[in-house]
Design an enzyme around this catalytic site. Structure first.
Site, PDB file in Angstrom:
ATOM      1  N   SER A 163       0.821  -1.214   0.000  1.00  0.00           N
ATOM      2  CA  SER A 163       0.000   0.000   0.000  1.00  0.00           C
ATOM      3  C   SER A 163       0.849   1.257   0.000  1.00  0.00           C
ATOM      4  O   SER A 163       1.957   1.277   0.562  1.00  0.00           O
ATOM      5  CB  SER A 163      -0.856  -0.023   1.266  1.00  0.00           C
ATOM      6  N   TYR A 223      -1.548   0.226  10.108  1.00  0.00           N
ATOM      7  CA  TYR A 223      -1.803  -0.474   8.842  1.00  0.00           C
ATOM      8  C   TYR A 223      -0.580  -0.361   7.926  1.00  0.00           C
ATOM      9  O   TYR A 223      -0.071  -1.350   7.395  1.00  0.00           O
ATOM     10  CB  TYR A 223      -3.046   0.109   8.165  1.00  0.00           C
ATOM     11  N   LYS A 238       2.153  -3.323   6.565  1.00  0.00           N
ATOM     12  CA  LYS A 238       2.477  -3.611   5.158  1.00  0.00           C
ATOM     13  C   LYS A 238       3.984  -3.498   4.921  1.00  0.00           C
ATOM     14  O   LYS A 238       4.577  -4.304   4.215  1.00  0.00           O
ATOM     15  CB  LYS A 238       1.720  -2.643   4.234  1.00  0.00           C
TER      16      LYS A 238
END
Ligand code: UDP
Length: 334
Positions: A117, A141, A145
């Site tokens: 991402s 988040y 990643k």
């Protein structure tokens, strides 16, 4: 035998990629715990209901289907939730990926396309963001990643894993034939929320912040059509498959349209398409939101010849509106 294991293949981007895989002669084997995915989105190959944190379930899927490669989407993906419940993100995204990589090694499955991402960049120092921009995520988040990217790089070096990492910008739109689309519960994304507010006068769209250092004060994002994301995955998979060298490597690419639109511009495009004014409320900034994220996708264009075909805002909005209409009819019929 052309089985590709697609973790999270019952989800939004995963299901569109399964359709593209099937069109290119592969059999997508979906491995999904259906926590956020939908059984109805699995239309192009078998479904294994299983969790990437469960080694036994992963081993059974590999033993049965003997996949040539893995495309790994399965992850928790709400930035806001990752701030309030980081444990969930590190368990699902990091521990789950480690277990998947372990079972890939056990089954000598060496090729991986990983769903990363733009959240891994954090606050960019330049725009558009080049692929070699430093990665300093600002939410759990994004951290999760980036951690998996680092694990993949180490496995490539030590265990000859061959991997492509795709850093997506904002996936949007829906299948142009109306087979699948975005169905999140709860829905947190701008485009479906704005369409729902435009179609239903009882709903209000919350706009998170109009005090950002941007032209109109709202956040700028790079929206990429989900069908363009799907085609990029298949292209990367094919590229991995034609590689005769046994050495490991990790190659990362950005995937965006390279054009930024503000939240207010997206809202205006939806109002224009649906010939209506939606009810809106201006709220505080949402924690974890950088002001501006726009991709420089030149490396995947130059190296693999990928081009976005459907990522202009009108096509994104048209396909998302068409899907939203279908979803309203489906909900009424329940
Ligand atoms: N956003 C908004 N209202 C919403 C959903 C999103 O104002 O109901 C804003 C959000 O703050 C961000 C942009 O729209 O600036 C895109 O958010 P989205 O959740 O769609 O994707 P993200 O960029 O978080 O991956």
């Amino acid at each position: 035998m052309s089985n590709i294991l697609v973790t999270g293949g019952a989800g939004y981007i995963g299901s569109h990629t399964c359709k593209a895989l099937k069109q290119q002669g592969f059999t997508p084997v979906v491995f999904d715990n259906l926590s956020t995915g939908h059984e109805a989105f699995v239309q192009w190959g078998p479904l294994v209901v299983g969790d990437i944190q469960n080694i036994t379930e992963l081993q059974a899927a590999f033993a049965r289907y003997k996949p040539l490669a893995v495309i790994h989407f399965a992850a928790s993906a709400y930035v806001g939730e990752s701030v309030t419940d980081p444990e969930k993100y590190y368990n699902n995204n990091v521990t789950g990926s480690l277990k998947l990589l372990q079972v890939m090694r056990e089954h000598a499955c060496q090729q991986l396309v990983f769903s990363s991402s733009c959240a891994s960049y954090g606050l960019p120092s330049v725009t558009p963001i080049p692929i070699d921009h430093p990665q300093n995520p600002i939410n759990p988040y994004g951290h999760s990643k980036l951690m998996v990217e680092q694990i993949i790089a180490d496995y490539a070096n030590a265990y000859a894993l061959q991997a492509t990492v795709l850093r997506y910008f904002n996936a949007a739109g829906a299948d142009l034939e109306g087979d699948i689309g975005e169905r999140h519960e709860p829905e947190t994304h701008l485009i479906p929320n704005a369409i729902n507010a435009a179609l239903d006068a009882t709903q209000t769209l919350t706009i998170y912040g109009t005090d950002y250092p941007t032209q109109d004060g709202s956040c700028i994002r790079d929206y990429i059509h989900v069908a363009d994301l799907a085609s990029a995955h298949v292209l990367c998979l094919k590229k991995l498959q034609t590689n005769n060298d046994k050495k490991g490597f990790m190659q990362a690419y950005n995937l965006g349209s390279e054009t930024g639109f503000s939240v207010l511009e997206v809202v205006a495009a939806i109002e224009n398409k649906l010939s209506t004014k939606l009810t809106r409320k201006i709220a505080d900034r949402r924690p974890g939101d950088p002001p501006q994220l726009v991709a420089d996708s030149s490396s995947i264009k130059n190296e693999l010849g990928w081009e976005a075909q459907y990522s202009d805002l009108p096509t994104i909005v048209d396909s998302a509106c068409q899907w939203a209409h279908q979803e309203l009819l489906r909900k009424k019929s329940l």
